[in-house]
Design an enzyme around this catalytic site. Structure first.
Site, PDB file in Angstrom:
ATOM      1  N   HIS A  68       6.302   2.447  56.349  1.00 13.77           N
ATOM      2  CA  HIS A  68       5.732   1.254  56.408  1.00 13.77           C
ATOM      3  C   HIS A  68       6.430   0.632  57.538  1.00 13.77           C
ATOM      4  O   HIS A  68       7.127   0.931  58.436  1.00 13.77           O
ATOM      5  CB  HIS A  68       6.208   0.420  54.978  1.00 13.77           C
ATOM      6  N   HIS A  70       8.337  -2.195  58.229  1.00 17.09           N
ATOM      7  CA  HIS A  70       9.462  -2.721  58.556  1.00 17.09           C
ATOM      8  C   HIS A  70      10.198  -2.167  59.753  1.00 17.09           C
ATOM      9  O   HIS A  70      10.106  -0.813  60.036  1.00 17.09           O
ATOM     10  CB  HIS A  70      10.548  -2.510  57.470  1.00 17.09           C
ATOM     11  N   ASP A  72      13.149  -1.462  60.585  1.00 17.31           N
ATOM     12  CA  ASP A  72      14.289  -0.282  60.467  1.00 17.31           C
ATOM     13  C   ASP A  72      13.594   0.991  60.094  1.00 17.31           C
ATOM     14  O   ASP A  72      14.247   2.046  59.699  1.00 17.31           O
ATOM     15  CB  ASP A  72      15.525  -0.420  59.397  1.00 17.31           C
ATOM     16  N   HIS A  73      12.269   1.058  59.992  1.00 17.04           N
ATOM     17  CA  HIS A  73      11.348   2.322  59.706  1.00 17.04           C
ATOM     18  C   HIS A  73      10.456   2.674  60.890  1.00 17.04           C
ATOM     19  O   HIS A  73      10.008   3.728  60.982  1.00 17.04           O
ATOM     20  CB  HIS A  73      10.672   2.176  58.584  1.00 17.04           C
ATOM     21  N   HIS A 157       6.748  -1.902  47.532  1.00 17.54           N
ATOM     22  CA  HIS A 157       7.623  -2.605  48.566  1.00 17.54           C
ATOM     23  C   HIS A 157       7.000  -3.542  49.546  1.00 17.54           C
ATOM     24  O   HIS A 157       7.503  -4.838  49.629  1.00 17.54           O
ATOM     25  CB  HIS A 157       8.259  -1.331  49.210  1.00 17.54           C
ATOM     26  N   ASP A 178      10.703   3.227  51.613  1.00 12.84           N
ATOM     27  CA  ASP A 178      11.288   2.196  50.448  1.00 12.84           C
ATOM     28  C   ASP A 178      10.146   2.051  49.560  1.00 12.84           C
ATOM     29  O   ASP A 178       8.954   1.860  49.826  1.00 12.84           O
ATOM     30  CB  ASP A 178      11.416   0.935  51.315  1.00 12.84           C
ATOM     31  N   GLU A 203      15.246   6.703  48.906  1.00 11.94           N
ATOM     32  CA  GLU A 203      16.080   5.753  49.395  1.00 11.94           C
ATOM     33  C   GLU A 203      16.876   5.392  48.103  1.00 11.94           C
ATOM     34  O   GLU A 203      16.717   5.759  46.916  1.00 11.94           O
ATOM     35  CB  GLU A 203      15.257   4.539  49.783  1.00 11.94           C
ATOM     36  N   HIS A 429      19.197   6.039  53.072  1.00 11.79           N
ATOM     37  CA  HIS A 429      18.966   4.797  52.950  1.00 11.79           C
ATOM     38  C   HIS A 429      19.765   3.963  51.933  1.00 11.79           C
ATOM     39  O   HIS A 429      19.286   3.221  51.136  1.00 11.79           O
ATOM     40  CB  HIS A 429      17.414   4.438  52.982  1.00 11.79           C
TER      41      HIS A 429
END
Lengths: 615, 528
Positions: A68, A70, A72-73, A157, A178, A203, A429
């Site tokens: 996705h 975000h 951090d991904h 998410h 996530d 996660e 995660h």
């Protein structure tokens, strides 16, 4: 035995910088390519030198999958593909493909333009990187190459979030990214079929939390905002431009409407319009209720929420401001926070998880004095000086934490495990301590192995794949005919056949066909045995007695009394003889071929017990 | 393996495939051409229609003046229109395990199949097919229910009367006793509750015996062809497909390769017309009428080609200096259809898909609506009657001209030769459609736009994918009756295609020899 290897380069016993390497069936896959919000140095990105020390990654990776948008991904994606070097396919869903470059560009601007970092990826690199993206549709089976296939499932998410199944032959891994197991105001719940992967990589952000019902949290949130507004305070809600923001906007919008409130609600970035537009165009990715009613009333057209301008922060009177980014680590949310932090009437509501090192994390831990690097507020001339000044910021405003970030809680994680029925679990995660707790719980409840490797640590799981074999339909039908028209699918049955391994294929055929194909002649193997019986009758009578005995015992078998003084049971021949000296001691001669070994030995044991006298 | 053919209409197919103990229905199209035998259902009382003389046989022995009316030399049934359903007697429909839908036009008979037959299986369709199919059914039901007709005519169906006494073409209608009136919304909802959504290239396992996969077919939003395969056998079902660049995702041809059997339906109904040429003619006729101060009526379905027409006009009108001409789209589902078209980016062609990344709506009709050049209304009643300006262009249904708002516009504009009706939908003969409105002063232009495969394209496709056997409706094995010399308008294959007609039962020519089993590793270890 084949095995699957999993190595987290990021998100191993940590939150942030998600990047997991999987080796399965000779294929190497990178799952997510994120950045860490808590660091500003090299640790910000995953350590790609783990894959190779010299040069490009293309030769070492078969594909990269992004779950996705975000950061951090996906935050390290342009760095990985353009600066380290990767030209293979990058898979992500349509909404992710649409939104991810915008967030990357935002991230780049903050880092390069505001913080003045050099040696960072450029706008052009983001564009070049996105050219390598292949869009994924939900449930579509994508053939990466002849052997490797991937399939995306809905993860909730954020808009466009997906879980992926990676499959080579009969081995498979599922990576959840996530996910969220309860539908919220704008998204649906994650779903996966019973695909029984060898490993489920999940996660575990909220590994130890079981959250109360969403309704309570929403009520709490609205109550706090309302109270603050009533006493004339300002409410800051740091969010990421897309995702939670839309959910909270829907929530406030309906509340404002219901309560007829007048205090202004602002959304800080220029992204709003655009972000909401994405939600309108990708409405098929939202929850059922929104999808059903979108023609009549589009939930993403807000009446009460207006665009924010920097100057509004100093306006008197109450207001609610949504500002990015969500962890107060940079940008507008941090600027507003600094302005409002000194007044105890104000409030900041943190609606999501904050990684270590961010201002958000610090204030959530009750820190009342913050050291701030002065760069953002002090003119550039000073930075060029000896060193950036440090300002001490006192935190007087109320700090509230509301878990609105849409991660599965412990209950949700267990629920997903029950859905997918994996053979092994691997946690990423999440924080190490919480993971360890969840690991115990999973192992207890499901009795399967659970792993939680740290970054750079490899977990190896041995798999036990079954082998596909082509069986000739004639053989199968013959077997079926033996057991009646409908064989019980749940009961194992032995069957005879010849396995031919030839030209890299396995075939199961009838022995006759195998002999024919291989040009071999058949050898017959027969067993004979003598059984002694005490039976005071003539030989013919004894044979008749044996015949009736077998007939009554072996129901469903072809038992025949032949005119040449033999009894045949299937292919087994029985004869009776006796010597003149001892006419009562009968010798029963049994002879059977190898194929009827089971029945033959049964018969010999049976006859050794003697004949029942009732006959 | 057997194929039961329940429909004789080549573009509205309904076939049942029995393969490896599974029973799979391929599409369930509803033949609405039967409505052409009926009188139109006017929205407001029409003195003209109510004054039509009843029909009495020449010798006076049969008097059906209540049921049949004469108009311009033709006889029409004065009753709620009825539709020709797929055959329901050929096999027990409760044994059907699954129904695969290829596009929204081919699912209109769904409620007749899933309700009242004991059917208890699953229906598979893509999301756009499902959503737009629902809109089209809803529209059909609304058209029927908003002008209920008390009488239901049945006497004319008596064999002695229909076959012997009635004049053509009513005399030649077949299977009139199996015709049925429209379903209800409740039946539609119940039928649609059985639909399970699938994505292109999603592999769906049926009972572990057969795998079915929808492929993009390029014809309409979410339209698909289907692969039905086991480990050793492959059947391809090709329904409405298109190789032209319109709004949907392009057709996937390569996945059809290596089929044992390819079932071919849904070719173009107008093989002699070039869709691009027709589009040009459409625009020029439209411009001519508007310039002369007349109105243009376009009878059309509420989804499909209308999106392309709007896009084409969006560019054309400005260049023709007609930028101020209003477009009206009138249908109970007009708004929904326009809104839905914008949210299926994943199912659109590349250049439309890339628009949502900007983010912009994929179809330019969003801009037409925003600038008030395109307005949509649920019906002619209410807002529309006070807001509409002339000259204008009206898009409305139903293309059979027997029900829907189009009936009203024909009554309203039919008397003036300034106005033009332009036929774009290929499903109905325009002469038959216009018959109950004769005499008509309005100009008629026939520009059928059928983007489905033509014989030339299909020959090329088959050459490329090389199926062992081809099965198709008998209509494709001979030239069209009106052009019997055109041997290029038929399928010529080696070996020749297996032809079917309504009620055929075909044994498909292939033998299964192998099956796939899984050997447990424990068993395999014994051989080490």
């Amino acid at each position: 035995m084949p095995d699957i290897k999993v190595t987290p380069l990021g998100a191993g016993q940590d939150v942030g910088r998600s990047c997991i390497l999987v080796s399965i069936g000779g294929k190497n896959i990178m799952l997510d390519c994120g950045m860490h919000m808590g660091y500003n140095d090299d640790r910000r990105f995953p350590d790609f030198s783990y894959i190779t020390q010299n040069g490009r990654l293309t030769d070492y990776l078969d594909c990269v999958i992004i779950s996705h948008f975000h950061l951090d991904h996906c935050g390290a994606l342009p760095y990985m593909s353009e600066m380290v070097g990767y030209d293979g396919p990058i898979y992500m869903t349509h909404p992710t493909k649409a939104i991810c470059p915008i967030l990357l560009e935002d991230f780049r601007k903050i880092t390069v333009d505001k913080k003045g970092e050099t040696n960072f990826f450029t706008s052009q690199m983001i564009k070049d990187c996105m050219k390598k993206v292949v869009p994924l549709n939900l449930h579509q089976t994508v053939q990466v190459d002849d052997e490797l296939e991937i399939k995306a499932y809905y993860a909730g998410h954020v808009l466009g979030a997906a879980m992926v199944q990676i499959k080579v032959g009969s081995e498979s891994v599922v990576y959840t990214g996530d996910y969220n197991m309860t539908p919220d105001r704008h998204l649906g719940a994650a779903w996966i079929d019973k695909c029984r992967p060898d490993i489920l990589i999940t996660e575990s952000t909220y590994a130890t939390t079981i959250r109360d019902s969403k309704r309570c949290r929403e009520r709490d949130f609205l109550k706090k905002v309302h109270e603050s507004i009533e006493r004339g305070g300002k409410v800051l809600i740091p969010v990421f431009a897309l995702g939670r923001a839309q959910e909270l906007c829907i929530l406030l919008e309906t509340f404002w409407e219901r309560m007829n409130l007048k205090a202004p609600i602002y959304f800080s970035t220029g992204l709003t319009e655009k972000a909401n537009h994405y939600y309108k165009l990708f409405i098929t990715w939202t929850n059922q209720k929104i999808r059903k009613t979108f023609v009549q009333r589009n939930m993403f057209e807000f009446k009460h929420i207006k665009a924010f301008d920097r100057s509004y922060a100093d306006n008197p009177g109450p207001m609610v401001v949504f500002a990015t980014p969500g962890m107060l680590h940079a940008g507008q949310s941090l600027q507003i926070f600094k302005k409002w932090a000194g007044n105890e009437k104000n409030m900041v509501i943190m609606p999501g998880y904050c990684v270590q090192g961010t201002v958000g994390h610090k204030i959530l831990n009750g820190q009342k004095k913050l050291e701030m690097e002065g760069r953002a507020t002090i003119s550039l001339r000073l930075i060029d000086g000896v060193c950036a000044s440090v300002i001490i910021l006192e935190v007087k405003l109320q700090v509230e934490y509301m878990s609105f970030s849409a991660h599965a809680d412990a209950k949700g994680i267990m629920q997903l495990i029950r859905m997918a029925e994996p053979h092994n679990i691997l946690l990423v995660h999440g924080e190490a301590k919480k993971m360890a707790f969840l690991k115990d719980k999973i192992e207890q409840e499901f009795n399967i192995s659970c792993y939680m490797p740290a970054n750079g640590e490899t977990t190896t799981v041995t798999t036990n794949p079954s082998v596909p074999v082509d069986i000739s339909l004639n053989l199968l039908k013959r077997e079926m005919a033996l057991g009646g028209p409908l064989p019980d699918p749940k009961r194992p049955r032995t069957m005879h056949g010849t396995l031919i391994m030839k030209d890299n294929s396995l075939r199961l055929v009838s022995p006759e066909q195998a002999l024919k194909e291989l040009g071999l002649s058949e050898h017959q193997l027969r067993f004979t045995c003598r059984v002694h019986l005490q039976d005071p009758h003539s030989d013919t009578d004894t044979l008749s007695r044996i015949y009736s005995h077998l007939k009554s015992v072996l129901k469903g078998y072809a038992v025949q009394h032949l005119p040449d003084s033999t009894v045949m049971v299937e292919s087994i021949v029985l004869k009776v003889s006796s010597s003149a000296e001892e006419p009562d001691l009968k010798v029963v001669l049994l002879s059977w071929c190898f194929q009827d070994e089971e029945l033959g030995s049964f018969l010999s044991t049976l006859l050794k017990k003697g004949l029942p006298s009732a006959l | 393996m057997k194929l039961y053919c329940l429909s004789g209409h080549p573009t509205l197919p309904c076939n049942v495939l029995k393969f490896k103990s599974t029973t799979i229905m391929l599409d369930c199209g509803l033949d609405t051409t039967s409505a052409l035998y009926y009188l139109p259902l006017p929205l407001v009382h029409s003195p003209r229609l109510s004054k039509l003389p009843g029909w009495v046989s020449k010798d006076g022995t049969v008097n059906l003046e209540k049921e049949l009316k004469e108009c311009a030399g033709r006889v029409f049934v004065d009753s709620q229109p009825e539709f020709c359903l797929p055959e329901r007697e050929l096999l027990d429909l409760s044994t059907v395990d699954v129904i695969l839908i290829s596009n929204y036009h081919c699912m209109m008979a769904l409620p007749y199949i899933t309700e009242h037959t004991g059917f208890s299986g699953t229906v598979y369709a893509t999301e756009p097919t499902f959503q737009i199919g629902r809109l089209l059914m809803e529209e059909l039901v609304t058209f029927m229910e908003r002008v209920p007709k008390a009488q239901s005519a049945t006497c004319w169906k008596t064999k002695e009367i229909q076959r012997r006494m009635l004049p053509g073409p009513l005399k030649d209608a077949v299977d009139v006793w199996s015709w049925r009136t429209c379903y209800s919304m409740q039946e539609v909802n119940s039928a649609l509750s059985r639909v399970q959504l699938v994505g292109y290239w999603q592999k769906v396992e049926l009972f572990g015996a057969v795998q079915v996969t929808p492929l993009s077919s390029g014809y309409s939003l979410g339209s698909s062809n289907w692969i039905i395969q086991s480990h050793f056998e492959k059947v391809s079902y090709v329904s409405g497909s298109s190789l032209l660049t319109t709004h949907p995702q392009p057709m996937d041809q390569s996945s059809l390769k290596n089929s044992d059997v390819l079932i071919l339906t849904g070719l173009t109904q107008i093989p002699t017309a070039n869709p691009d040429g027709m589009l040009g003619e459409f625009c020029s006729n439209l411009a001519m009428t508007i310039r002369a101060g007349g109105n243009v009526l376009v009878p059309c379905y509420s989804s499909g080609v209308i999106y392309d027409l709007l896009e084409c006009l969006y560019q054309f009108m400005d260049s023709a200096n007609l930028g101020t001409t209003p477009f009206y789209f009138i249908s109970p589902v007009a708004n929904s259809s326009l809104e839905f078209s914008q949210i299926f980016a994943e199912w659109l062609c590349q250049n439309k898909q890339s628009k949502v990344y900007l983010p912009e709506p994929p179809f330019p009709h969003a801009e037409l609506i925003q600038t008030n050049r395109l307005k949509h209304y649920t019906s002619i009643h209410g807002e529309f009657s006070s807001e509409f300006r002339q000259p204008c262009v009206v898009f409305t249904g139903h293309p059979s001209l027997r029900f829907g708002d189009v009936v009203h516009f024909l009554e309203l504009w039919g008397k003036s030769s300034l106005n033009t009706i332009i036929f774009t939908e290929p499903d109905f003969s325009y002469l038959d459609a216009l018959a109950p409105y004769q005499p008509l002063a309005m100009k008629c232009v026939y520009c059928p736009i059928d983007t489905r495969l033509n014989f030339h394209q299909v020959a090329k496709l088959l050459k490329e994918v090389q199926p062992l056997h081809v099965v198709c409706p008998e209509q494709y094995t001979q030239p069209p009756p009106a052009q019997s010399h055109r041997s290029d308008l038929m399928l010529e294959l080696q070996p020749p295609p297996v032809a079917y007609r309504r009620c055929s039962v075909l044994g498909l020519p292939f033998r299964r020899r192998h099956e796939r089993i899984q050997l447990l590793p424990e068993v395999l270890m014994n051989y080490k």
